[in-house]
Design a protein around this motif. Structure first.
Motif, PDB file in Angstrom:
ATOM      1  N   VAL A 144       0.888  -1.384   0.137  1.00  0.00           N
ATOM      2  CA  VAL A 144       0.036  -0.147  -0.058  1.00  0.00           C
ATOM      3  C   VAL A 144       1.111   1.224   0.092  1.00  0.00           C
ATOM      4  N   ARG A 145       0.519   2.214  -0.879  1.00  0.00           N
ATOM      5  CA  ARG A 145       1.514   3.416  -1.152  1.00  0.00           C
ATOM      6  C   ARG A 145       0.519   4.671  -1.245  1.00  0.00           C
ATOM      7  N   PRO A 146       1.084   5.764  -0.480  1.00  0.00           N
ATOM      8  CA  PRO A 146       0.097   6.947  -0.781  1.00  0.00           C
ATOM      9  C   PRO A 146      -0.384   7.335  -1.694  1.00  0.00           C
ATOM     10  N   GLU A 147       0.051   7.207  -3.066  1.00  0.00           N
ATOM     11  CA  GLU A 147      -0.472   7.456  -4.405  1.00  0.00           C
ATOM     12  C   GLU A 147      -1.821   6.780  -4.722  1.00  0.00           C
ATOM     13  N   GLN A 148      -1.906   5.675  -3.771  1.00  0.00           N
ATOM     14  CA  GLN A 148      -3.004   4.676  -4.377  1.00  0.00           C
ATOM     15  C   GLN A 148      -4.323   5.138  -3.485  1.00  0.00           C
ATOM     16  N   LEU A 168       1.032   7.233   9.870  1.00  0.00           N
ATOM     17  CA  LEU A 168       0.526   7.166   8.409  1.00  0.00           C
ATOM     18  C   LEU A 168       0.651   8.514   8.075  1.00  0.00           C
ATOM     19  N   THR A 169       0.320   9.552   8.564  1.00  0.00           N
ATOM     20  CA  THR A 169       0.616  11.095   8.160  1.00  0.00           C
ATOM     21  C   THR A 169       1.978  10.991   7.653  1.00  0.00           C
ATOM     22  N   LYS A 170       2.944  10.869   8.944  1.00  0.00           N
ATOM     23  CA  LYS A 170       4.382  10.735   8.523  1.00  0.00           C
ATOM     24  C   LYS A 170       4.922  10.107   7.432  1.00  0.00           C
ATOM     25  N   ALA A 171       4.302   9.025   6.917  1.00  0.00           N
ATOM     26  CA  ALA A 171       4.660   8.238   5.872  1.00  0.00           C
ATOM     27  C   ALA A 171       4.009   8.779   4.712  1.00  0.00           C
ATOM     28  N   GLY A 172       3.319   9.840   4.558  1.00  0.00           N
ATOM     29  CA  GLY A 172       2.874  10.531   3.167  1.00  0.00           C
ATOM     30  C   GLY A 172       1.266  10.101   3.056  1.00  0.00           C
ATOM     31  N   PHE A 173       0.667   9.537   3.795  1.00  0.00           N
ATOM     32  CA  PHE A 173      -0.744   9.073   3.518  1.00  0.00           C
ATOM     33  C   PHE A 173      -1.829  10.125   3.691  1.00  0.00           C
ATOM     34  N   THR A 174      -2.777  10.138   3.084  1.00  0.00           N
ATOM     35  CA  THR A 174      -3.975  10.921   3.469  1.00  0.00           C
ATOM     36  C   THR A 174      -4.971   9.948   4.392  1.00  0.00           C
ATOM     37  N   VAL A 175      -5.192  10.417   5.347  1.00  0.00           N
ATOM     38  CA  VAL A 175      -5.805   9.579   6.234  1.00  0.00           C
ATOM     39  C   VAL A 175      -7.397  10.229   6.643  1.00  0.00           C
ATOM     40  N   ALA A 176      -8.252   9.043   6.673  1.00  0.00           N
ATOM     41  CA  ALA A 176      -9.697   9.691   7.303  1.00  0.00           C
ATOM     42  C   ALA A 176      -9.799   8.749   8.376  1.00  0.00           C
ATOM     43  N   ALA A 177     -10.375   9.621   9.412  1.00  0.00           N
ATOM     44  CA  ALA A 177     -10.510   9.003  10.825  1.00  0.00           C
ATOM     45  C   ALA A 177     -11.923   8.941  11.050  1.00  0.00           C
ATOM     46  N   ALA A 178     -12.494   7.878  11.566  1.00  0.00           N
ATOM     47  CA  ALA A 178     -13.860   7.430  11.880  1.00  0.00           C
ATOM     48  C   ALA A 178     -13.954   7.456  13.601  1.00  0.00           C
ATOM     49  N   ASP A 287       9.576   7.443  13.236  1.00  0.00           N
ATOM     50  CA  ASP A 287       8.641   8.314  12.568  1.00  0.00           C
ATOM     51  C   ASP A 287       7.490   8.827  13.490  1.00  0.00           C
ATOM     52  N   LEU A 288       7.489   8.620  14.896  1.00  0.00           N
ATOM     53  CA  LEU A 288       6.290   9.177  15.646  1.00  0.00           C
ATOM     54  C   LEU A 288       7.006  10.406  16.389  1.00  0.00           C
ATOM     55  N   ASP A 289       6.329  11.366  16.115  1.00  0.00           N
ATOM     56  CA  ASP A 289       6.797  12.848  16.657  1.00  0.00           C
ATOM     57  C   ASP A 289       6.242  12.801  18.150  1.00  0.00           C
TER      58      ASP A 289
END
Length: 327
Positions: A144-148, A168-178, A287-289
């Motif tokens: 799974v890659r961010p551009e997908q 996920l945000t650090k890895a460049g993904f767009t995240v939707a949170a439920a 990766d975790l701030d």
């Protein structure tokens, strides 16, 4: 003598109290640990409140996580003064756990505390954050890659969800949170979520195949939520399942798997081997701030942990509860 939470079971049922124990009371193990911090996970809440029979033997010191310093060791990998972390392995269920000032454990269960974290920060992460790292790693390893496309994180205000969003945000993904708590939208956006969805969209029975939305999913909820997430996952997408907050059932069909090639990955944090655990902790350290941990975590003393467990089970706790066992 040291302080500990102790769960006992008598003729009238289960009791839990803050008590004093002797080091001679500790169970067998080849590594002694001076515990600095522990934490409260969902499983700890179940154990302390007695809401589910997760404790396998009594008396039991709960706490599936701990971070501390080795005081003595008969294990080749550990020496006095080493800083270590423990997650899972049945600790707090069938072996005395981390909600105490002292512990004695099997050295094979331990991993080094990454130098990037203090003991408190490691427990702000805890099993929840370590599990989130396992989930993120599983998605990446499955291609799974961010551009997908977007990644859905369910149970977003919980410990797994919060750390998963940050990683996920650090890895460049767009995240939707439920989430079921709309008032936490700003908190989730601070962690990196681009959109915040009402969990009601996922928590009721749905069609076997739904509109394709997600390149990947991290689910800590189970039941209808997991079934709907799978039904909404894009062709060739991947779902990592690690929890059962809504239920253990999976009321789904095979349609997403045989018609869209969706992969469902089971994530086990309890018995994962040390190499897998170390990789997960290395990802967290990289990766975790650490600033995000302050948004995710709140701290209580050992004397406050019983009340905090009750609030956790009532859904009144956001993120992670760190327990300072020395106050």
């Amino acid at each position: 003598m040291f302080s500990a939470l102790l769960i006992e079971k008598g003729e009238t049922g289960q009791t839990v109290s803050l008590t004093r124990l002797d080091e001679a009371d500790l169970p067998d193990g080849d590594v002694g640990i001076e515990v600095e911090y522990s934490t409260l996970n969902y499983k700890d809440g179940l154990a302390i409140t007695g809401a589910s029979p997760v404790v396998r033997s009594f008396p039991m010191v709960p706490g599936i996580d701990l971070a501390g310093v080795v005081t003595d060791s008969a294990h080749a990998d550990w020496h006095k003064g080493d800083r270590v972390v423990l997650n899972g392995w049945g600790v707090g269920e069938n072996h005395w756990g981390g909600l105490a000032q002292r512990a004695r454990l099997d050295g094979d269960w331990l991993v080094p505390l990454p130098p990037a974290f203090t003991a408190r920060q490691a427990m702000a992460i805890g099993t929840a954050g370590y599990t989130a790292s396992l989930c993120v790693g599983a998605l990446l390893e499955h291609g799974v890659r961010p551009e997908q496309g977007e990644i859905l994180v369910t149970g977003a205000t919980g410990g797994v969800g919060g750390v998963a969003i940050a990683l996920l945000t650090k890895a460049g993904f767009t995240v939707a949170a439920a989430t079921g708590n709309a008032s936490q939208a700003e908190y989730l956006q601070q962690l990196g979520a681009v959109s915040v969805l009402d969990r009601a969209e996922f928590s009721e029975p749905g069609r076997p195949l739904q509109k394709e939305r997600w390149a990947g999913v991290i689910d800590s909820v189970g039941s209808h939520t997991l079934a709907n997430a799978c039904a909404q996952t894009r062709y060739g997408g991947t779902v990592a399942a690690c929890g059962l907050a809504q239920g253990m059932d999976f009321p789904a069909s095979v349609a997403p798997f045989i018609l869209r090639g969706v992969s469902l990955l089971g994530i086990d944090s309890v018995r994962a081997p040390r190499t897998v655990r170390t990789t997960a902790w290395d990802r967290l350290a990289r990766d975790l701030d650490v600033d995000a941990l302050e948004a995710i975590a709140q701290e209580v003393g050992l004397s406050e942990a019983i009340a905090a467990a009750g609030r956790l089970m009532e859904g009144e706790v956001r993120g992670r509860v760190v327990v300072d066992v020395n106050r």
